[in-house]
Design a protein around this motif. Structure first.
Motif, short mmCIF file in Angstrom:
data_model
loop_
_atom_site.label_atom_id
_atom_site.label_comp_id
_atom_site.label_asym_id
_atom_site.label_seq_id
_atom_site.Cartn_x
_atom_site.Cartn_y
_atom_site.Cartn_z
N GLY A 58 67.47 37.38 35.48
CA GLY A 58 66.24 36.77 34.98
C GLY A 58 66.30 35.26 35.08
N PRO A 59 65.22 34.59 34.74
CA PRO A 59 65.20 33.13 34.82
C PRO A 59 66.03 32.51 33.70
CG PRO A 59 63.17 33.93 33.84
CD PRO A 59 63.96 35.15 34.28
N ALA A 60 66.43 31.27 33.92
CA ALA A 60 67.12 30.52 32.88
C ALA A 60 66.18 30.33 31.70
CB ALA A 60 67.56 29.17 33.42
N SER A 61 66.74 30.23 30.50
CA SER A 61 65.92 30.07 29.31
C SER A 61 65.22 28.71 29.34
CB SER A 61 66.78 30.17 28.05
OG SER A 61 66.00 29.87 26.92
N GLU A 62 63.94 28.73 29.17
CA GLU A 62 63.16 27.50 29.21
C GLU A 62 62.45 27.25 27.89
OE1 GLU A 62 63.22 25.25 31.60
OE2 GLU A 62 64.70 26.49 32.63
N ALA A 63 63.00 27.77 26.79
CA ALA A 63 62.34 27.61 25.50
C ALA A 63 63.37 27.28 24.42
CB ALA A 63 61.59 28.89 25.14
N TYR A 64 62.86 26.76 23.32
CA TYR A 64 63.68 26.54 22.12
C TYR A 64 62.80 26.81 20.91
CZ TYR A 64 61.51 21.87 21.68
OH TYR A 64 60.62 20.84 21.54
N ARG A 65 63.42 26.93 19.75
CA ARG A 65 62.69 27.31 18.53
C ARG A 65 62.87 26.23 17.47
NH1 ARG A 65 65.66 31.26 16.62
NH2 ARG A 65 66.34 30.05 14.84
N VAL A 66 61.78 25.90 16.80
CA VAL A 66 61.79 24.98 15.67
C VAL A 66 61.23 25.72 14.47
CG1 VAL A 66 60.88 22.83 14.71
CG2 VAL A 66 61.42 22.98 17.15
N THR A 67 61.96 25.70 13.35
CA THR A 67 61.49 26.31 12.11
C THR A 67 61.63 25.29 11.00
OG1 THR A 67 62.30 28.45 12.91
CG2 THR A 67 61.75 28.30 10.57
N ALA A 90 66.86 25.54 17.36
CA ALA A 90 67.79 26.43 18.05
C ALA A 90 67.39 26.53 19.52
CB ALA A 90 67.78 27.81 17.41
N ASP A 91 68.39 26.53 20.38
CA ASP A 91 68.14 26.70 21.80
C ASP A 91 69.09 27.75 22.36
OD1 ASP A 91 70.63 25.48 22.73
OD2 ASP A 91 69.76 23.54 22.26
N SER A 92 69.01 27.99 23.65
CA SER A 92 69.88 28.98 24.27
C SER A 92 70.82 28.34 25.29
CB SER A 92 69.05 30.08 24.92
OG SER A 92 68.16 29.52 25.85
N GLY A 93 71.09 27.08 25.09
CA GLY A 93 72.00 26.36 25.98
C GLY A 93 73.44 26.73 25.73
N PRO A 94 74.36 25.91 26.25
CA PRO A 94 75.77 26.22 26.13
C PRO A 94 76.33 26.05 24.72
CG PRO A 94 75.46 24.11 27.20
CD PRO A 94 74.10 24.72 27.04
N GLY A 95 75.55 25.48 23.82
CA GLY A 95 76.04 25.27 22.46
C GLY A 95 77.00 24.11 22.41
N PHE A 96 77.63 23.93 21.27
CA PHE A 96 78.57 22.84 21.08
C PHE A 96 79.98 23.33 21.34
CE2 PHE A 96 74.89 21.63 18.61
CZ PHE A 96 74.70 20.34 19.05
#
Length: 150
Positions: free
Chosen positions: A63-72, A85-91
């Motif tokens: 599938g495609p790379a994640s192109e979204a993030y979430r703000v709450t 929160a995002d779906s990147g490599p994290g810390f």
């Protein structure tokens, strides 16, 4: 009274002011002190900018790379909590961010700024391995605040 909202945003620079305006509008309507609102909006801007710049995840199962993030955002009683929160490599290094950047560096000061503006900051990973930045701040209310619990 409690207020909360959550946004699922594309990792585009134009999404950052959208999240900031929604937060500022919510806080103004609730009657939060403008100085507190401003601090939280700057911290949110930094967290969103980090997600936009660094938060892309690798493609999963073709599938495609994640192109979204979430703000709450949660306004609950005397506290506001914001999570980005995002779906990147994290810390790296067990969830700890990199050491703070030099004062004159162009990049790398966002987390340090968030720590200065918020009362409590947590940096970690989402359940899916992406980065999670959450921060809290005690709220102060305008004297005419319609939603203050005092």
């Amino acid at each position: 009274m409690s207020i909360w909202w959550s946004l699922h945003l594309r990792r585009e620079a134009a999404s950052v002011p959208l999240a900031r305006r929604l937060l500022l509008g919510t806080m103004e309507t609730a009657g939060v002190d403008p100085d507190v609102s401003y601090d939280l909006s700057v911290a949110l801007t930094e967290a969103c900018a980090n997600a936009v710049e660094h938060g892309g995840g690798p493609a999963r199962r073709g599938g495609p790379a994640s192109e979204a993030y979430r703000v709450t955002a949660y306004l609950d009683g005397e506290t506001c909590r914001i999570e980005v929160a995002d779906s990147g490599p994290g810390f790296q290094r067990g969830g700890a961010p990199a050491p703070p950047a030099a004062d004159d560096a162009e990049n790398g000061r966002g987390l340090r700024l968030i720590e200065e503006l918020a009362d409590h900051v947590h940096v970690g990973r989402t359940g899916r391995g992406g980065a999670l930045v959450s921060f809290d701040k005690l709220l102060k209310w305008r004297p005419d605040a319609p939603l203050a619990l005092a």
